[in-house]
Scaffold this motif. Structure first.
Motif, PDB file in Angstrom:
ATOM      1  N   TYR A  43       0.822  -1.205   0.000  1.00  0.00           N
ATOM      2  CA  TYR A  43       0.000   0.000   0.000  1.00  0.00           C
ATOM      3  C   TYR A  43       0.865   1.269   0.000  1.00  0.00           C
ATOM      4  CZ  TYR A  43      -3.767   3.208   1.253  1.00  0.00           C
ATOM      5  OH  TYR A  43      -4.674   4.238   1.254  1.00  0.00           O
ATOM      6  N   TYR A  44       2.076   1.164   0.546  1.00  0.00           N
ATOM      7  CA  TYR A  44       2.947   2.332   0.698  1.00  0.00           C
ATOM      8  C   TYR A  44       4.006   2.423  -0.398  1.00  0.00           C
ATOM      9  CZ  TYR A  44       0.747   1.826   5.235  1.00  0.00           C
ATOM     10  OH  TYR A  44      -0.188   1.685   6.230  1.00  0.00           O
ATOM     11  N   GLN A  45       3.923   1.565  -1.404  1.00  0.00           N
ATOM     12  CA  GLN A  45       4.987   1.505  -2.392  1.00  0.00           C
ATOM     13  C   GLN A  45       5.145   2.807  -3.171  1.00  0.00           C
ATOM     14  OE1 GLN A  45       5.228  -2.012  -4.855  1.00  0.00           O
ATOM     15  NE2 GLN A  45       6.248  -0.920  -6.519  1.00  0.00           N
ATOM     16  N   ARG A  46       4.048   3.359  -3.656  1.00  0.00           N
ATOM     17  CA  ARG A  46       4.160   4.580  -4.450  1.00  0.00           C
ATOM     18  C   ARG A  46       4.727   5.727  -3.611  1.00  0.00           C
ATOM     19  NH1 ARG A  46       0.954   5.222  -9.042  1.00  0.00           N
ATOM     20  NH2 ARG A  46       1.822   7.322  -9.076  1.00  0.00           N
ATOM     21  N   PHE A  47       4.312   5.811  -2.360  1.00  0.00           N
ATOM     22  CA  PHE A  47       4.857   6.832  -1.466  1.00  0.00           C
ATOM     23  C   PHE A  47       6.350   6.604  -1.249  1.00  0.00           C
ATOM     24  CE2 PHE A  47       5.991   8.021   2.939  1.00  0.00           C
ATOM     25  CZ  PHE A  47       5.821   9.389   2.849  1.00  0.00           C
ATOM     26  N   ALA A  48       6.749   5.352  -1.038  1.00  0.00           N
ATOM     27  CA  ALA A  48       8.161   5.030  -0.826  1.00  0.00           C
ATOM     28  C   ALA A  48       8.986   5.378  -2.061  1.00  0.00           C
ATOM     29  CB  ALA A  48       8.313   3.551  -0.476  1.00  0.00           C
ATOM     30  N   GLU A  49       8.453   5.091  -3.256  1.00  0.00           N
ATOM     31  CA  GLU A  49       9.162   5.427  -4.495  1.00  0.00           C
ATOM     32  C   GLU A  49       9.331   6.938  -4.623  1.00  0.00           C
ATOM     33  OE1 GLU A  49       7.598   1.609  -7.147  1.00  0.00           O
ATOM     34  OE2 GLU A  49       6.611   3.559  -7.319  1.00  0.00           O
ATOM     35  N   TRP A  50       8.269   7.673  -4.291  1.00  0.00           N
ATOM     36  CA  TRP A  50       8.340   9.133  -4.368  1.00  0.00           C
ATOM     37  C   TRP A  50       9.363   9.682  -3.381  1.00  0.00           C
ATOM     38  CZ3 TRP A  50       7.468  12.832  -0.626  1.00  0.00           C
ATOM     39  CH2 TRP A  50       7.406  14.160  -1.076  1.00  0.00           C
ATOM     40  N   LEU A  51       9.344   9.164  -2.146  1.00  0.00           N
ATOM     41  CA  LEU A  51      10.263   9.659  -1.128  1.00  0.00           C
ATOM     42  C   LEU A  51      11.703   9.328  -1.500  1.00  0.00           C
ATOM     43  CD1 LEU A  51      10.159  11.179   1.536  1.00  0.00           C
ATOM     44  CD2 LEU A  51       9.981   8.997   2.729  1.00  0.00           C
ATOM     45  N   ARG A 265      -2.097   7.735  -0.633  1.00  0.00           N
ATOM     46  CA  ARG A 265      -2.561   7.487  -1.993  1.00  0.00           C
ATOM     47  C   ARG A 265      -1.878   8.437  -2.969  1.00  0.00           C
ATOM     48  NH1 ARG A 265      -8.442   6.796   0.387  1.00  0.00           N
ATOM     49  NH2 ARG A 265      -8.477   4.513   0.644  1.00  0.00           N
ATOM     50  N   PRO A 266      -1.550   7.959  -4.174  1.00  0.00           N
ATOM     51  CA  PRO A 266      -0.800   8.770  -5.151  1.00  0.00           C
ATOM     52  C   PRO A 266      -1.470  10.087  -5.513  1.00  0.00           C
ATOM     53  CG  PRO A 266      -0.789   6.469  -5.799  1.00  0.00           C
ATOM     54  CD  PRO A 266      -1.748   6.573  -4.640  1.00  0.00           C
ATOM     55  N   GLN A 267      -2.784  10.194  -5.351  1.00  0.00           N
ATOM     56  CA  GLN A 267      -3.455  11.434  -5.714  1.00  0.00           C
ATOM     57  C   GLN A 267      -2.987  12.620  -4.862  1.00  0.00           C
ATOM     58  OE1 GLN A 267      -7.287   9.651  -4.068  1.00  0.00           O
ATOM     59  NE2 GLN A 267      -7.774  11.814  -3.915  1.00  0.00           N
ATOM     60  N   PHE A 268      -2.323  12.332  -3.729  1.00  0.00           N
ATOM     61  CA  PHE A 268      -1.878  13.407  -2.842  1.00  0.00           C
ATOM     62  C   PHE A 268      -0.382  13.685  -2.956  1.00  0.00           C
ATOM     63  CE2 PHE A 268      -5.733  11.736  -0.699  1.00  0.00           C
ATOM     64  CZ  PHE A 268      -6.518  12.873  -0.854  1.00  0.00           C
ATOM     65  N   GLU A 269       0.209  13.214  -4.055  1.00  0.00           N
ATOM     66  CA  GLU A 269       1.641  13.406  -4.255  1.00  0.00           C
ATOM     67  C   GLU A 269       2.036  14.881  -4.258  1.00  0.00           C
ATOM     68  OE1 GLU A 269       4.861  12.778  -7.881  1.00  0.00           O
ATOM     69  OE2 GLU A 269       3.262  11.305  -7.615  1.00  0.00           O
ATOM     70  N   SER A 270       1.204  15.730  -4.825  1.00  0.00           N
ATOM     71  CA  SER A 270       1.575  17.143  -4.952  1.00  0.00           C
ATOM     72  C   SER A 270       1.034  18.008  -3.816  1.00  0.00           C
ATOM     73  CB  SER A 270       1.071  17.694  -6.291  1.00  0.00           C
ATOM     74  OG  SER A 270      -0.347  17.646  -6.345  1.00  0.00           O
ATOM     75  N   THR A 271       0.197  17.441  -2.951  1.00  0.00           N
ATOM     76  CA  THR A 271      -0.415  18.251  -1.897  1.00  0.00           C
ATOM     77  C   THR A 271       0.021  17.835  -0.494  1.00  0.00           C
ATOM     78  OG1 THR A 271      -2.360  16.793  -2.067  1.00  0.00           O
ATOM     79  CG2 THR A 271      -2.458  18.921  -3.221  1.00  0.00           C
ATOM     80  N   LEU A 272      -0.111  16.553  -0.165  1.00  0.00           N
ATOM     81  CA  LEU A 272       0.218  16.093   1.185  1.00  0.00           C
ATOM     82  C   LEU A 272       1.646  15.565   1.306  1.00  0.00           C
ATOM     83  CD1 LEU A 272      -3.092  14.253   2.215  1.00  0.00           C
ATOM     84  CD2 LEU A 272      -2.331  16.558   2.841  1.00  0.00           C
ATOM     85  N   TRP A 273       2.120  14.855   0.316  1.00  0.00           N
ATOM     86  CA  TRP A 273       3.444  14.239   0.430  1.00  0.00           C
ATOM     87  C   TRP A 273       4.565  15.257   0.632  1.00  0.00           C
ATOM     88  CZ3 TRP A 273       3.455   9.731  -3.713  1.00  0.00           C
ATOM     89  CH2 TRP A 273       2.455   8.800  -3.357  1.00  0.00           C
ATOM     90  N   PRO A 274       4.513  16.438   0.021  1.00  0.00           N
ATOM     91  CA  PRO A 274       5.586  17.409   0.269  1.00  0.00           C
ATOM     92  C   PRO A 274       5.721  17.813   1.735  1.00  0.00           C
ATOM     93  CG  PRO A 274       4.416  17.982  -1.737  1.00  0.00           C
ATOM     94  CD  PRO A 274       3.626  16.875  -1.090  1.00  0.00           C
TER      95      PRO A 274
END
Length: 283
Positions: A43-51, A265-274
């Motif tokens: 579930y956390y893979q996309r977040f881990a890849e982004w980080l 979730r990947p939809q929050f890559e530009s809003t929450l992940w930063p």
């Protein structure tokens, strides 16, 4: 980014599966992302890849009995939440061996933020972010969960575990499949107003109060599980840690829904992940 899979041996000879996400440059720090209850590391893979793309080495893992670490059947499988804390310790040791000379940080989702007080080698961690982490006491749950969770604790769990020998959460569409020892221990916690320390006693209470890492709690006004009261209750256990609270409403970022699971979730890559990369960089 390079992703690798590793099988580690923790306490009692139990094994669990861990994945690493290494950046193409020398990492600024290593970040461990422990999962929520019943949630597989996938579930956390996309977040881990982004980080990792931001220059951090990232580690995810499945607690024993979950996801890639699950046996063919959980019937008769022996595991408790204390065992999951030992898995966390093994993940920290693994990170320390691979990245001994850089900082190590902890981004725990729900249960992943609750476990910190049970981890014996947590002093290796420098900073902690908890995401949607509350205390789980059923009368402090958010209303959407509170109105139905009594059925889980007083009907579904006692009956289903007696029949199946574990908690068949996927079949019941509740939480996910969990080892018998885990669901029974978690049930005791969730029925106690003081949650883990109310059940496990003074020694565990002191372990939580000994946590001193600077901490940020990120939570959401539309979390269907964790109320603001439960968020505050859990973090009061970390009585000697400096805790910064950031409470986010969906409208703050121009969306209609975030919820308990939305942050990763990947939809929050530009809003929450930063928020994560800024928090790691600014301090």
């Amino acid at each position: 980014m390079t992703m690798s899979r590793h099988t580690l041996t923790a306490s009692n000879g139990a094994t669990f599966v861990l994945r690493t996400f290494d950046p193409q440059v020398a990492p600024a720090a290593v970040v461990i992302v422990p999962s929520a209850m019943g949630v597989a590391q996938a579930y956390y893979q996309r977040f881990a890849e982004w980080l990792s793309a931001q220059g951090f080495a990232v580690i995810t893992f499945d607690y024993r009995g979950i996801g890639l670490s699950a046996p063919p059947s959980l019937r008769g499988y022996d595991a408790t939440i204390f065992d999951w804390a030992r898995d966390c310790e093994a993940a920290i040791d693994f990170a320390d061996q691979r990245h001994r000379d850089i900082p190590l940080h902890w981004i725990g989702h729900s249960l992943g933020g609750q476990l910190l007080g049970l981890i014996r080698n947590r002093d290796r961690i420098q900073r902690v972010m908890t995401v949607a982490t509350g205390n789980g006491y059923w009368l402090e749950n958010s209303w959407p969960t509170k109105r139905a969770v009594w059925w889980l604790w007083f009907v579904a769990v006692p009956l289903a575990t007696r029949i199946a020998g574990y908690f068949p959460g996927k079949r019941l569409r509740k939480v996910g499949n969990l080892p018998l020892g885990v669901i029974r221990q978690w049930r005791r916690w969730c029925l106690n107003p003081e949650y883990v320390v109310g059940v496990e006693g003074r020694e565990v209470r002191e372990q939580y109060s000994s946590v001193r890492q600077p901490m940020m709690s990120v939570s959401f006004t539309d979390d269907e599980m964790m109320s603001e009261r439960s968020i505050r209750s859990l973090h009061r256990l970390y009585s000697n840690a400096s805790v910064e609270f950031q409470r986010i409403a969906p409208r703050d970022i121009g969306v209609s829904r975030i919820g308990h699971f939305g942050f990763f979730r990947p939809q929050f890559e530009s809003t929450l992940w930063p928020l994560v990369s800024q928090w790691l960089a600014d301090r």
